[in-house]
Motif scaffolding. Structure first.
Motif, PDB file in Angstrom:
ATOM      1  N   ILE A 139      40.823  41.333  36.596  1.00  0.00           N
ATOM      2  CA  ILE A 139      40.181  42.362  35.787  1.00  0.00           C
ATOM      3  C   ILE A 139      40.788  42.386  34.391  1.00  0.00           C
ATOM      4  CG2 ILE A 139      39.714  43.749  37.841  1.00  0.00           C
ATOM      5  CD1 ILE A 139      41.939  45.683  36.903  1.00  0.00           C
ATOM      6  N   GLY A 140      39.985  42.749  33.406  1.00  0.00           N
ATOM      7  CA  GLY A 140      40.502  42.807  32.046  1.00  0.00           C
ATOM      8  C   GLY A 140      39.394  42.766  31.024  1.00  0.00           C
ATOM      9  N   HIS A 141      39.672  42.091  29.907  1.00  0.00           N
ATOM     10  CA  HIS A 141      38.742  42.032  28.777  1.00  0.00           C
ATOM     11  C   HIS A 141      38.302  40.577  28.597  1.00  0.00           C
ATOM     12  CE1 HIS A 141      39.872  46.159  27.703  1.00  0.00           C
ATOM     13  NE2 HIS A 141      41.102  45.787  28.035  1.00  0.00           N
ATOM     14  N   ALA A 142      36.993  40.319  28.793  1.00  0.00           N
ATOM     15  CA  ALA A 142      36.470  38.954  28.792  1.00  0.00           C
ATOM     16  C   ALA A 142      35.668  38.662  27.533  1.00  0.00           C
ATOM     17  CB  ALA A 142      35.609  38.727  30.028  1.00  0.00           C
ATOM     18  N   ALA A 143      35.598  37.369  27.193  1.00  0.00           N
ATOM     19  CA  ALA A 143      34.793  36.909  26.067  1.00  0.00           C
ATOM     20  C   ALA A 143      34.377  35.469  26.331  1.00  0.00           C
ATOM     21  CB  ALA A 143      35.569  37.003  24.755  1.00  0.00           C
ATOM     22  N   ARG A 144      33.248  35.065  25.775  1.00  0.00           N
ATOM     23  CA  ARG A 144      32.822  33.667  25.832  1.00  0.00           C
ATOM     24  C   ARG A 144      33.414  32.946  24.629  1.00  0.00           C
ATOM     25  NH1 ARG A 144      31.101  31.270  30.151  1.00  0.00           N
ATOM     26  NH2 ARG A 144      29.477  30.059  29.099  1.00  0.00           N
ATOM     27  N   VAL A 185      42.998  33.782  31.739  1.00  0.00           N
ATOM     28  CA  VAL A 185      42.093  33.255  32.762  1.00  0.00           C
ATOM     29  C   VAL A 185      40.949  32.485  32.105  1.00  0.00           C
ATOM     30  CG1 VAL A 185      40.563  33.844  34.683  1.00  0.00           C
ATOM     31  CG2 VAL A 185      42.636  35.208  34.257  1.00  0.00           C
ATOM     32  N   SER A 186      40.698  31.275  32.601  1.00  0.00           N
ATOM     33  CA  SER A 186      39.546  30.476  32.156  1.00  0.00           C
ATOM     34  C   SER A 186      38.611  30.307  33.342  1.00  0.00           C
ATOM     35  CB  SER A 186      39.993  29.106  31.643  1.00  0.00           C
ATOM     36  OG  SER A 186      40.839  29.248  30.520  1.00  0.00           O
ATOM     37  N   ALA A 187      37.364  30.764  33.191  1.00  0.00           N
ATOM     38  CA  ALA A 187      36.392  30.704  34.275  1.00  0.00           C
ATOM     39  C   ALA A 187      35.074  30.149  33.748  1.00  0.00           C
ATOM     40  CB  ALA A 187      36.186  32.090  34.877  1.00  0.00           C
ATOM     41  N   ASP A 188      34.200  29.764  34.681  1.00  0.00           N
ATOM     42  CA  ASP A 188      32.884  29.213  34.322  1.00  0.00           C
ATOM     43  C   ASP A 188      33.014  28.005  33.406  1.00  0.00           C
ATOM     44  OD1 ASP A 188      31.776  31.425  35.700  1.00  0.00           O
ATOM     45  OD2 ASP A 188      31.887  32.650  33.880  1.00  0.00           O
ATOM     46  N   VAL A 189      34.029  27.193  33.643  1.00  0.00           N
ATOM     47  CA  VAL A 189      34.239  26.005  32.810  1.00  0.00           C
ATOM     48  C   VAL A 189      33.242  24.921  33.212  1.00  0.00           C
ATOM     49  CG1 VAL A 189      35.899  24.245  32.108  1.00  0.00           C
ATOM     50  CG2 VAL A 189      36.682  26.570  32.590  1.00  0.00           C
ATOM     51  N   ASP A 190      32.638  24.268  32.226  1.00  0.00           N
ATOM     52  CA  ASP A 190      31.751  23.138  32.487  1.00  0.00           C
ATOM     53  C   ASP A 190      32.519  22.110  33.318  1.00  0.00           C
ATOM     54  OD1 ASP A 190      30.348  20.719  32.311  1.00  0.00           O
ATOM     55  OD2 ASP A 190      29.694  21.068  30.260  1.00  0.00           O
ATOM     56  N   PRO A 191      31.951  21.655  34.482  1.00  0.00           N
ATOM     57  CA  PRO A 191      32.671  20.670  35.306  1.00  0.00           C
ATOM     58  C   PRO A 191      33.063  19.413  34.535  1.00  0.00           C
ATOM     59  CG  PRO A 191      30.817  21.552  36.531  1.00  0.00           C
ATOM     60  CD  PRO A 191      30.695  22.074  35.125  1.00  0.00           C
ATOM     61  N   GLY A 196      34.448  22.012  23.247  1.00  0.00           N
ATOM     62  CA  GLY A 196      33.444  22.755  22.503  1.00  0.00           C
ATOM     63  C   GLY A 196      32.453  23.492  23.385  1.00  0.00           C
ATOM     64  N   SER A 197      32.375  23.113  24.680  1.00  0.00           N
ATOM     65  CA  SER A 197      31.496  23.838  25.595  1.00  0.00           C
ATOM     66  C   SER A 197      32.083  25.222  25.855  1.00  0.00           C
ATOM     67  CB  SER A 197      31.325  23.078  26.907  1.00  0.00           C
ATOM     68  OG  SER A 197      32.571  22.910  27.568  1.00  0.00           O
ATOM     69  N   GLU A 198      31.232  26.177  26.200  1.00  0.00           N
ATOM     70  CA  GLU A 198      31.694  27.552  26.354  1.00  0.00           C
ATOM     71  C   GLU A 198      32.262  27.822  27.736  1.00  0.00           C
ATOM     72  OE1 GLU A 198      28.788  30.495  25.251  1.00  0.00           O
ATOM     73  OE2 GLU A 198      29.610  30.549  23.221  1.00  0.00           O
ATOM     74  N   LEU A 199      33.257  28.690  27.781  1.00  0.00           N
ATOM     75  CA  LEU A 199      33.831  29.168  29.029  1.00  0.00           C
ATOM     76  C   LEU A 199      34.058  30.666  28.900  1.00  0.00           C
ATOM     77  CD1 LEU A 199      37.192  29.718  28.565  1.00  0.00           C
ATOM     78  CD2 LEU A 199      37.082  27.253  28.278  1.00  0.00           C
ATOM     79  N   THR A 200      34.315  31.308  30.025  1.00  0.00           N
ATOM     80  CA  THR A 200      34.671  32.724  30.006  1.00  0.00           C
ATOM     81  C   THR A 200      36.180  32.849  29.987  1.00  0.00           C
ATOM     82  OG1 THR A 200      32.686  33.379  31.228  1.00  0.00           O
ATOM     83  CG2 THR A 200      34.529  34.920  31.236  1.00  0.00           C
ATOM     84  N   TYR A 201      36.715  33.474  28.952  1.00  0.00           N
ATOM     85  CA  TYR A 201      38.147  33.741  28.875  1.00  0.00           C
ATOM     86  C   TYR A 201      38.381  35.214  29.165  1.00  0.00           C
ATOM     87  CZ  TYR A 201      42.852  34.529  27.217  1.00  0.00           C
ATOM     88  OH  TYR A 201      44.163  34.905  27.149  1.00  0.00           O
TER      89      TYR A 201
END
Length: 289
Positions: A139-144, A185-191, A196-201
């Motif tokens: 839990i926390g504060h997320a950004a793309r 935390v790095s989530a939703d990383v492109d496999p 340059g591709s986006e992830l959820t931090y």
């Protein structure tokens, strides 16, 4: 062995340059997953599978372009439905149009045929442990944000700097589960892990799955399973990024584990006041290979 699987993938690409590459099918036939295979390929080669395929197609296609064959015939041979689509891919790789190459013969940028080899040195043992964790929440504060391989990611810096100091203290008070403390935390990383591709931090903490979560905080639910935890100390973020690379080049090829989908987590255990050095734990979700 992962090195053998990677080389089998490279061979399949070479034999079917005009077709779609079935990474998931090949991975399944070799006893692994497309997710793990893509992540290992990207980490070891420095480019995603899709980019390697495009570079190899255009390298081989360049020889055809210098001949007299119709451009549409060449485009279709390498999996493109039009001369325009083929031309965009050709220019992206070679930096010039196929017309320039047909007229002048170049310049061309070739992508050599990759071969993976495992060099065993054993000089730098990695500080790693395996831990089983029940389901928990981040839990926390997320950004793309865009993926950045080297140095400090300025987009993450801006995201954290925009948070008031009270937000950090509040998160620390909410932490109730491992990994402990404030987390990166790095989530939703492109496999394929394309730079340059986006992830959820997410800047946050871990809590038990049953803990109540304040409504204004972002949540990432994490499934139960095994994790590998690498401990690293030294210049920040260089030592941490070296640990990322070493996990692919040294640890995974030598151990019976593979990556599974899920977030990667960095826990900062100790750091200098100016953050020039730090002791960190790097968490990856894994499963038996």
């Amino acid at each position: 062995m992962m090195i053998d699987i990677l080389n089998r993938l490279v061979d399949d690409i070479e034999q079917h340059l005009g077709d779609e590459v079935d990474v998931d099918g090949l991975a399944a036939s070799m006893g692994t997953t497309g997710y793990h295979l893509r992540r290992m390929f990207s980490s070891l080669s420095g480019m995603p599978v899709s980019e390697y395929v495009r570079r190899r197609r255009m390298t081989v296609a360049a020889a055809d372009v210098t001949g007299d064959e119709g451009l549409l015939t060449i485009a279709v041979r390498y999996g493109y439905g039009s001369v325009e689509a083929f031309g965009r891919a050709f220019r992206a790789v070679h930096g010039v149009s196929h017309g320039d190459v047909r007229r002048d013969g170049g310049p061309l940028r070739s992508q050599p045929h990759i071969r993976f080899r495992l060099t065993v040195e054993g000089n730098n043992p990695m500080d790693a442990r395996i831990t089983e964790r029940p389901a928990f929440r981040l839990i926390g504060h997320a950004a793309r944000v865009p993926l950045v391989y080297e140095g400090v990611n300025p987009h993450i810096q801006q995201h954290i700097a925009a948070l008031p100091s009270s937000a950090h203290e509040r998160l620390k008070e909410l932490s109730s589960s491992e990994p402990a403390g404030l987390l990166q935390v790095s989530a939703d990383v492109d496999p394929d892990a394309v730079e340059g591709s986006e992830l959820t931090y997410l800047h946050g903490v871990a809590v038990d799955a049953a803990d109540p979560v304040p409504a204004e905080l972002d949540v990432i639910d994490v499934e139960a399973g095994a994790w590998v935890v690498f401990r690293t100390s030294g210049p920040y973020p260089e030592a941490l990024q070296e640990s990322y690379a070493a996990s692919a080049t040294e640890w995974f090829p030598s151990n019976p584990w593979r990556l599974r989908p899920g977030p990667s987590i960095v826990a900062v255990l100790e750091r200098a006041a100016d953050f020039s050095t730090a002791t960190c734990e790097l968490w990856f979700p894994i499963e038996r290979a």
